[in-house]
Design an enzyme around this catalytic site. Sequence first.
Site, PDB file in Angstrom:
ATOM      1  N   ASN A   1       9.105  57.396 118.592  1.00 38.70           N
ATOM      2  CA  ASN A   1       8.587  56.306 119.434  1.00 38.70           C
ATOM      3  C   ASN A   1       7.108  56.131 119.097  1.00 38.70           C
ATOM      4  O   ASN A   1       6.289  56.964 119.449  1.00 38.70           O
ATOM      5  CB  ASN A   1       8.776  56.686 120.917  1.00 38.70           C
ATOM      6  CG  ASN A   1       8.139  55.688 121.851  1.00 38.70           C
ATOM      7  OD1 ASN A   1       7.762  54.587 121.456  1.00 38.70           O
ATOM      8  ND2 ASN A   1       8.023  56.075 123.118  1.00 38.70           N
ATOM      9  N   TRP A   2       6.812  55.029 118.409  1.00 37.87           N
ATOM     10  CA  TRP A   2       5.429  54.820 117.949  1.00 37.87           C
ATOM     11  C   TRP A   2       4.544  54.279 119.069  1.00 37.87           C
ATOM     12  O   TRP A   2       3.333  54.151 118.884  1.00 37.87           O
ATOM     13  CB  TRP A   2       5.408  53.862 116.753  1.00 37.87           C
ATOM     14  CG  TRP A   2       6.094  54.403 115.521  1.00 37.87           C
ATOM     15  CD1 TRP A   2       6.714  55.617 115.385  1.00 37.87           C
ATOM     16  CD2 TRP A   2       6.232  53.744 114.254  1.00 37.87           C
ATOM     17  NE1 TRP A   2       7.231  55.756 114.115  1.00 37.87           N
ATOM     18  CE2 TRP A   2       6.950  54.611 113.387  1.00 37.87           C
ATOM     19  CE3 TRP A   2       5.833  52.504 113.752  1.00 37.87           C
ATOM     20  CZ2 TRP A   2       7.258  54.283 112.073  1.00 37.87           C
ATOM     21  CZ3 TRP A   2       6.142  52.165 112.438  1.00 37.87           C
ATOM     22  CH2 TRP A   2       6.841  53.051 111.613  1.00 37.87           C
ATOM     23  N   LYS A   3       5.156  53.929 120.191  1.00 35.59           N
ATOM     24  CA  LYS A   3       4.406  53.367 121.341  1.00 35.59           C
ATOM     25  C   LYS A   3       3.500  52.215 120.871  1.00 35.59           C
ATOM     26  O   LYS A   3       3.858  51.501 119.941  1.00 35.59           O
ATOM     27  CB  LYS A   3       3.612  54.463 122.046  1.00 35.59           C
ATOM     28  CG  LYS A   3       4.462  55.693 122.364  1.00 35.59           C
ATOM     29  CD  LYS A   3       3.822  56.596 123.346  1.00 35.59           C
ATOM     30  CE  LYS A   3       4.654  57.857 123.461  1.00 35.59           C
ATOM     31  NZ  LYS A   3       4.271  58.676 124.596  1.00 35.59           N
TER      32      LYS A   3
ATOM     33  N   HIS B   1      11.877  54.264 129.357  1.00 42.81           N
ATOM     34  CA  HIS B   1      10.897  55.282 128.954  1.00 42.81           C
ATOM     35  C   HIS B   1       9.949  55.535 130.129  1.00 42.81           C
ATOM     36  O   HIS B   1       9.624  54.630 130.891  1.00 42.81           O
ATOM     37  CB  HIS B   1      10.119  54.810 127.721  1.00 42.81           C
ATOM     38  CG  HIS B   1       9.233  55.872 127.171  1.00 42.81           C
ATOM     39  ND1 HIS B   1       7.971  56.121 127.675  1.00 42.81           N
ATOM     40  CD2 HIS B   1       9.433  56.789 126.193  1.00 42.81           C
ATOM     41  CE1 HIS B   1       7.436  57.133 127.007  1.00 42.81           C
ATOM     42  NE2 HIS B   1       8.300  57.560 126.107  1.00 42.81           N
TER      43      HIS B   1
ATOM     44  N   GLU C   1       6.875  55.790 130.421  1.00 44.88           N
ATOM     45  CA  GLU C   1       5.681  54.931 130.552  1.00 44.88           C
ATOM     46  C   GLU C   1       6.049  53.581 131.139  1.00 44.88           C
ATOM     47  O   GLU C   1       5.256  52.960 131.848  1.00 44.88           O
ATOM     48  CB  GLU C   1       4.984  54.808 129.186  1.00 44.88           C
ATOM     49  CG  GLU C   1       4.243  56.097 128.858  1.00 44.88           C
ATOM     50  CD  GLU C   1       4.297  56.523 127.406  1.00 44.88           C
ATOM     51  OE1 GLU C   1       4.493  55.666 126.531  1.00 44.88           O
ATOM     52  OE2 GLU C   1       4.153  57.731 127.161  1.00 44.88           O
TER      53      GLU C   1
ATOM     54  N   GLU D   1      13.194  63.568 129.135  1.00 47.48           N
ATOM     55  CA  GLU D   1      11.769  63.673 128.821  1.00 47.48           C
ATOM     56  C   GLU D   1      10.996  63.990 130.098  1.00 47.48           C
ATOM     57  O   GLU D   1      10.654  63.085 130.873  1.00 47.48           O
ATOM     58  CB  GLU D   1      11.260  62.349 128.250  1.00 47.48           C
ATOM     59  CG  GLU D   1      11.971  61.923 126.985  1.00 47.48           C
ATOM     60  CD  GLU D   1      11.108  60.957 126.188  1.00 47.48           C
ATOM     61  OE1 GLU D   1      10.703  61.341 125.087  1.00 47.48           O
ATOM     62  OE2 GLU D   1      10.813  59.865 126.670  1.00 47.48           O
TER      63      GLU D   1
ATOM     64  N   GLY E   1       3.103  63.512 125.811  1.00 48.09           N
ATOM     65  CA  GLY E   1       1.752  63.221 125.353  1.00 48.09           C
ATOM     66  C   GLY E   1       0.705  64.182 125.899  1.00 48.09           C
ATOM     67  O   GLY E   1      -0.489  63.939 125.779  1.00 48.09           O
TER      68      GLY E   1
ATOM     69  N   SER F   1       6.135  66.241 123.732  1.00 45.12           N
ATOM     70  CA  SER F   1       5.305  67.048 122.831  1.00 45.12           C
ATOM     71  C   SER F   1       6.123  67.861 121.825  1.00 45.12           C
ATOM     72  O   SER F   1       5.777  69.009 121.530  1.00 45.12           O
ATOM     73  CB  SER F   1       4.361  67.940 123.641  1.00 45.12           C
ATOM     74  OG  SER F   1       3.510  67.140 124.449  1.00 45.12           O
TER      75      SER F   1
ATOM     76  N   GLY G   1       7.128  61.327 120.233  1.00 45.83           N
ATOM     77  CA  GLY G   1       6.058  60.342 120.350  1.00 45.83           C
ATOM     78  C   GLY G   1       4.978  60.618 119.313  1.00 45.83           C
ATOM     79  O   GLY G   1       5.098  60.262 118.143  1.00 45.83           O
ATOM     80  N   GLY G   2       3.912  61.304 119.741  1.00 43.99           N
ATOM     81  CA  GLY G   2       2.731  61.524 118.903  1.00 43.99           C
ATOM     82  C   GLY G   2       3.045  62.010 117.494  1.00 43.99           C
ATOM     83  O   GLY G   2       2.501  61.482 116.516  1.00 43.99           O
TER      84      GLY G   2
HETATM   85  C1  PEP Z   1       7.708  59.960 124.043  1.00 47.25           C
HETATM   86  O1  PEP Z   1       6.912  59.047 124.051  1.00 47.25           O
HETATM   87  O2  PEP Z   1       8.891  59.700 124.230  1.00 47.25           O
HETATM   88  C2  PEP Z   1       7.244  61.319 123.793  1.00 47.25           C
HETATM   89  C3  PEP Z   1       8.087  62.296 123.911  1.00 47.25           C
HETATM   90  O3  PEP Z   1       5.903  61.475 123.450  1.00 47.25           O
HETATM   91  P1  PEP Z   1       5.205  62.828 122.903  1.00 47.25           P
HETATM   92  O4  PEP Z   1       6.108  63.383 121.830  1.00 47.25           O
HETATM   93  O5  PEP Z   1       3.881  62.355 122.361  1.00 47.25           O
HETATM   94  O6  PEP Z   1       5.062  63.748 124.062  1.00 47.25           O
END
Ligand code: PEP
Length: 253
Positions: free
Chosen positions: A9-11, A97, A99, A169, A175, A215, A236-237
């Site tokens: 997920n590049w957000k 998600h 967010e 999640e 994040g 993470s 994500g990151g």
């Molecule tokens: C996500 O955005 O779904 C996520 C898991 O982010 P991160 O890996 O950065 O915690």
Amino acid sequence: MRKPFVAGNWKMNTDSHSAVDLAKALVSGAADVAGISVDVAVCPPFVYLQAVTSAISTANIAVGAQDIYFEQKGAFTGEISTSMLKDVGCAYALCGHSERRHVLGETDELINKKVTAAISGGILPILCVGELLEEREAKKTSEVVTRQIKEGLAGLSAEKLSAVTLAYEPVWAIGTGLTATPDQAQEVHALIRKLIGELYDSKSAEEIRILYGGSAKPDNAAELMGQEDVDGLLVGGASLKADDFVAIIQAAV
Ligand code: PEP
């Protein structure tokens, strides 16, 4: 046997050049395993979907959207429909998600409409669920995740459920650099699989893929995916760094 699935997920990151560069780097790093021993998807921002789809057209890497709207067309300023996503080569869409739930105020009812519309329109939804830190501390993880799954999947038949991927999640791990321990992840994944068995049947429970997100990184990916009920990762990151994402994909094999 569930095939592992790693999605990035590049957000709200990348630009028109770096999105294509990242996509191309994934093609060269993961083409030998993607789609063969592990399903791989990337979810870029809407505006770069088409460029990314073109950049990875030679690889078995799927493209997903980070969100979707439940109406097909019309006066819904700013929204994107399933037919538009299909038109640019999207296979998946994230729904619910954290967010979108917690920054943009999406409700379980709205998320359910999105999941339902995605399936009807031929897009595979990845339904995201997870508790806030205060909910975990108040021992409400099971209650929250159960509600999000029941309401997110409301009205879906077992046949339609087969198009769905679930992603657990924990919001406190997204994040933040904090990761659920493999035991914490497994505990909730097992609970979700049991719930699917109760809401549907044992075949659905056995077949549905449940990803962990929060993470995930190259150094914890293998251990997380080594848990019985963890079928892959939503990243994500670390999905913004080609080397890290490729290492995570390779850890799934
Ligand atoms: C996500 O955005 O779904 C996520 C898991 O982010 P991160 O890996 O950065 O915690």
